[in-house]
Enzyme design. Structure first.
Site, PDB file in Angstrom:
ATOM      1  N   HIS A  72       0.843  -1.210   0.000  1.00 59.05           N
ATOM      2  CA  HIS A  72       0.000   0.000   0.000  1.00 59.05           C
ATOM      3  C   HIS A  72       0.870   1.249   0.000  1.00 59.05           C
ATOM      4  CE1 HIS A  72      -4.204  -1.497   1.454  1.00 59.05           C
ATOM      5  NE2 HIS A  72      -3.692  -2.279   0.509  1.00 59.05           N
ATOM      6  N   TYR A 200      -9.615   5.283   7.776  1.00 56.62           N
ATOM      7  CA  TYR A 200      -9.873   5.500   9.217  1.00 56.62           C
ATOM      8  C   TYR A 200     -10.873   6.648   9.318  1.00 56.62           C
ATOM      9  CZ  TYR A 200      -5.449   2.960  10.126  1.00 56.62           C
ATOM     10  OH  TYR A 200      -4.435   2.033  10.192  1.00 56.62           O
ATOM     11  N   LYS A 296       0.513  -0.604  15.119  1.00 57.27           N
ATOM     12  CA  LYS A 296       1.886  -0.700  15.628  1.00 57.27           C
ATOM     13  C   LYS A 296       2.173  -1.976  16.420  1.00 57.27           C
ATOM     14  CE  LYS A 296       3.270   2.779  13.694  1.00 57.27           C
ATOM     15  NZ  LYS A 296       3.559   2.101  12.440  1.00 57.27           N
TER      16      LYS A 296
HETATM   17  P1  FAS Z   1       0.888 -12.457  21.257  1.00 60.15           P
HETATM   18  O1  FAS Z   1      -0.133 -12.152  22.309  1.00 60.15           O
HETATM   19  O2  FAS Z   1       0.502 -12.463  19.823  1.00 60.15           O
HETATM   20  O3  FAS Z   1       1.514 -13.916  21.539  1.00 60.15           O
HETATM   21  C1  FAS Z   1       1.774 -14.337  22.862  1.00 60.15           C
HETATM   22  C2  FAS Z   1       1.758 -15.853  22.852  1.00 60.15           C
HETATM   23  O4  FAS Z   1       2.103 -16.286  24.180  1.00 60.15           O
HETATM   24  C3  FAS Z   1       0.373 -16.417  22.545  1.00 60.15           C
HETATM   25  O5  FAS Z   1       0.443 -17.379  21.529  1.00 60.15           O
HETATM   26  C4  FAS Z   1      -0.094 -16.999  23.874  1.00 60.15           C
HETATM   27  O6  FAS Z   1      -0.900 -18.152  23.734  1.00 60.15           O
HETATM   28  C5  FAS Z   1       1.231 -17.338  24.543  1.00 60.15           C
HETATM   29  N1  FAS Z   1       1.115 -17.385  26.011  1.00 60.15           N
HETATM   30  C6  FAS Z   1       0.417 -16.560  26.815  1.00 60.15           C
HETATM   31  N2  FAS Z   1       0.500 -16.978  28.096  1.00 60.15           N
HETATM   32  C7  FAS Z   1       1.297 -18.096  28.083  1.00 60.15           C
HETATM   33  C8  FAS Z   1       1.755 -18.995  29.091  1.00 60.15           C
HETATM   34  N3  FAS Z   1       1.377 -18.846  30.365  1.00 60.15           N
HETATM   35  N4  FAS Z   1       2.549 -20.030  28.717  1.00 60.15           N
HETATM   36  C9  FAS Z   1       2.917 -20.192  27.410  1.00 60.15           C
HETATM   37  N5  FAS Z   1       2.493 -19.394  26.410  1.00 60.15           N
HETATM   38  C10 FAS Z   1       1.696 -18.356  26.758  1.00 60.15           C
HETATM   39  N6  FAS Z   1      -1.976  -5.096  16.407  1.00 60.15           N
HETATM   40  C11 FAS Z   1      -2.024  -4.405  15.257  1.00 60.15           C
HETATM   41  O7  FAS Z   1      -0.995  -3.895  14.818  1.00 60.15           O
HETATM   42  N7  FAS Z   1      -3.213  -4.263  14.580  1.00 60.15           N
HETATM   43  C12 FAS Z   1      -4.382  -4.843  15.046  1.00 60.15           C
HETATM   44  O8  FAS Z   1      -5.432  -4.698  14.442  1.00 60.15           O
HETATM   45  C13 FAS Z   1      -4.369  -5.574  16.238  1.00 60.15           C
HETATM   46  N8  FAS Z   1      -5.510  -6.181  16.726  1.00 60.15           N
HETATM   47  C14 FAS Z   1      -5.452  -6.861  17.909  1.00 60.15           C
HETATM   48  C15 FAS Z   1      -6.598  -7.485  18.466  1.00 60.15           C
HETATM   49  C16 FAS Z   1      -6.536  -8.181  19.677  1.00 60.15           C
HETATM   50  C17 FAS Z   1      -7.788  -8.838  20.255  1.00 60.15           C
HETATM   51  C18 FAS Z   1      -5.322  -8.248  20.368  1.00 60.15           C
HETATM   52  C19 FAS Z   1      -5.244  -8.959  21.716  1.00 60.15           C
HETATM   53  C20 FAS Z   1      -4.185  -7.646  19.847  1.00 60.15           C
HETATM   54  C21 FAS Z   1      -4.246  -6.958  18.613  1.00 60.15           C
HETATM   55  N9  FAS Z   1      -3.109  -6.362  18.043  1.00 60.15           N
HETATM   56  C22 FAS Z   1      -3.131  -5.666  16.888  1.00 60.15           C
HETATM   57  C23 FAS Z   1      -1.851  -6.457  18.679  1.00 60.15           C
HETATM   58  C24 FAS Z   1      -1.275  -7.817  18.318  1.00 60.15           C
HETATM   59  O9  FAS Z   1      -1.190  -7.948  16.940  1.00 60.15           O
HETATM   60  C25 FAS Z   1       0.018  -7.924  19.046  1.00 60.15           C
HETATM   61  O10 FAS Z   1       0.774  -6.731  18.977  1.00 60.15           O
HETATM   62  C26 FAS Z   1       0.848  -9.083  18.577  1.00 60.15           C
HETATM   63  O11 FAS Z   1       0.064 -10.231  18.654  1.00 60.15           O
HETATM   64  C27 FAS Z   1       2.081  -9.124  19.476  1.00 60.15           C
HETATM   65  O12 FAS Z   1       2.694 -10.336  19.305  1.00 60.15           O
HETATM   66  P2  FAS Z   1       3.326 -11.092  20.565  1.00 60.15           P
HETATM   67  O13 FAS Z   1       4.112 -10.129  21.356  1.00 60.15           O
HETATM   68  O14 FAS Z   1       3.953 -12.308  20.006  1.00 60.15           O
HETATM   69  O15 FAS Z   1       2.094 -11.459  21.515  1.00 60.15           O
HETATM   70  C1  PHB Z   2      -6.411  -4.700  10.465  1.00 60.54           C
HETATM   71  O1  PHB Z   2      -6.494  -4.889   9.247  1.00 60.54           O
HETATM   72  O2  PHB Z   2      -6.733  -5.573  11.306  1.00 60.54           O
HETATM   73  C2  PHB Z   2      -5.929  -3.361  10.977  1.00 60.54           C
HETATM   74  C3  PHB Z   2      -5.332  -2.485  10.094  1.00 60.54           C
HETATM   75  C4  PHB Z   2      -4.872  -1.257  10.557  1.00 60.54           C
HETATM   76  C5  PHB Z   2      -5.034  -0.928  11.890  1.00 60.54           C
HETATM   77  C6  PHB Z   2      -5.637  -1.821  12.782  1.00 60.54           C
HETATM   78  C7  PHB Z   2      -6.087  -3.047  12.313  1.00 60.54           C
HETATM   79  O3  PHB Z   2      -4.598   0.280  12.346  1.00 60.54           O
END
Ligand code: FAS
Ligand code: PHB
Length: 389
Positions: A72, A200, A296
């Protein structure tokens, strides 16, 4: 079991870190609480910065992202009436790539066995011990037995609710948090996106986001009250609300369809300091959370892992531990600037319950100024594509 690096969590942070260490011949084992299918079932981020795509390329794992991801050159802000395009390519010379976190995670998981990255799924009750000694270890239970992994370092990549951050001594810890008085209701649907770029929206009725996963799969969000229930939002109500908030021009391009996934995520800004104590390092959501407005979260996990993997490689390759000592300070510098951008864009684009008429006028004036100022658009663009490492 003995290894050099024990990683907690097989999300993007843990998987990227494990692969980067294995690529340098460093032994790493990941313990993951959930099953692989459960991890892949979580619908999360969608936009990758060059920081993140370059890590995949460095690992030789970027082929599917380049084949299926959508580069993009810009995105749009709207107040529900006009589209304000932020031309990130012209303003920064960089793009972002739309490629779902689920797909990135799948690519990293599938490559793990062939690269000697051992992932232990469904590892319950992970507990960390002796993190401030030079012989830390963790235990977990699986198959009705308790297991122990001894390592030179433990890397907590276990997200916001994992055990690693809690293993940091309270005496050294400081955390900073802002909870937002609303959430994002997200819907995934196999319909073509309403625009080839993201939109947005800050409408009188609240925030909305039109995003995508491919040319045939769309991802949308609407701001909802914090205590909102999914049952109150049948598909038709979501589509009606999106059409209003995104504005008539965009609504005319929208295709409706059944929700493949529907969920409400709370929004928070959170930072935990320090990101290292003794032989325990934190990376990704275990140390910080941003509201997804600035796209982010996943990308900050990638930049943490970039710094952390370089520090560990220098330790094991050259016996130089200075980078490990400097990891927390270096990672936090970039994290706080991304927290700032995410917080600022969230304040600009959402309706806060305590906002009054003056606040609304300030948001509209902000958007009007952005529409008329290349300087203002450049500030947004350089943060959106990702600040330098
Ligand atoms: P993660 O949370 O992805 O991974 C952590 C891992 O640790 C998981 O697999 C979990 O099962 C494991 N874990 C947890 N407790 C444990 C334990 N006790 N023992 C062993 N393993 C354990 N970011 C964006 O940029 N855009 C978005 O739109 C966006 N939407 C999101 C929506 C939701 C609902 C959430 C919660 C986050 C969102 N995020 C978004 C942020 C997300 O993308 C995170 O920044 C990203 O997953 C970060 O990756 P990790 O740090 O690996 O954490
Ligand atoms: C998404 O596609 O899930 C998305 C994209 C941009 C954002 C947040 C979520 O800022």
């Amino acid at each position: 079991m003995k290894t050099q690096i024990a990683i907690v969590g097989a999300g993007p942070a843990g998987l990227l870190l494990g692969h980067l260490l294995r690529a340098e011949g460093i032994d790493a084992v990941i313990v993951e609480r959930a099953s692989a299918d459960y991890v892949l079932g979580r619908i999360r981020a969608g936009v990758l910065e060059r920081t993140t795509t370059r890590l995949l390329d460095r690992l030789g794992l970027g082929a599917r992202m380049h084949a299926e991801g959508l580069p993009h050159d810009g995105f749009h802000l709207t107040d529900g009436e006009r589209l304000i395009r932020i031309d990130i390519a012209a303003l920064t010379g960089r793009q972002v790539v739309v490629y779902g976190q689920t797909e990135l995670t799948r690519d990293l998981m599938e490559a793990a066995p062939g690269r000697g990255l051992h992932i232990i799924y469904e590892a319950a009750d992970v507990a960390l011990f002796d993190v401030d000694s030079d012989a830390p270890y963790l235990t977990y239970s699986k198959g009705g037995r308790s297991h122990r992994i001894d390592a030179a370092f433990i890397c907590g990549c276990d997200g916001f609710h994992g055990p690693s951050r809690k293993a940091m001594p309270a005496a050294v810890a400081a955390s900073f948090e802002k909870l937002y008085p609303f959430g994002w209701l997200g819907i995934l649907s196999d319909v073509p996106p309403c625009n080839h770029e993201l939109i947005y929206a800050n409408h009188e009725r609240g925030f909305a986001l039109a995003s995508m996963r491919s040319a045939t799969r769309s991802r949308y969000y609407v701001q909802v009250p914090l205590n909102e229930k999914l049952d109150n939002w049948p598909d038709d109500r979501i589509w009606d609300e999106l059409a209003i908030r995104l504005g008539p021009e965009t609504a005319a391009q929208m295709t409706r369809g059944p929700a493949l996934e529907k969920s409400i995520a709370p929004l928070r800004s959170f930072v935990f300091e320090p990101m290292r104590h003794g032989r325990l390092m934190l990376a990704g959501d275990s140390a910080h959370i941003v509201p997804p407005t600035g796209a982010k979260g996943l990308n900050l996990a990638a930049s943490d892992v970039h710094y952390l993997s370089e520090a560990l490689i220098r330790h094991f390759r050259h016996g130089d531990s200075d980078a490990i000592a400097g990891y927390s300070k270096k990672a936090l510098a970039r994290i706080w600037k991304s927290e700032r951008f995410s917080w600022q864009l969230t304040r600009l684009m959402h309706r806060f319950p305590d906002n009054d008429a003056f606040d609304r006028r300030m948001q509209l004036a902000d958007l009007d100024y952005i529409a008329s100022s290349v300087a203002a658009q450049t500030v947004i663009a350089e943060n959106y594509v990702g600040l330098p490492l």
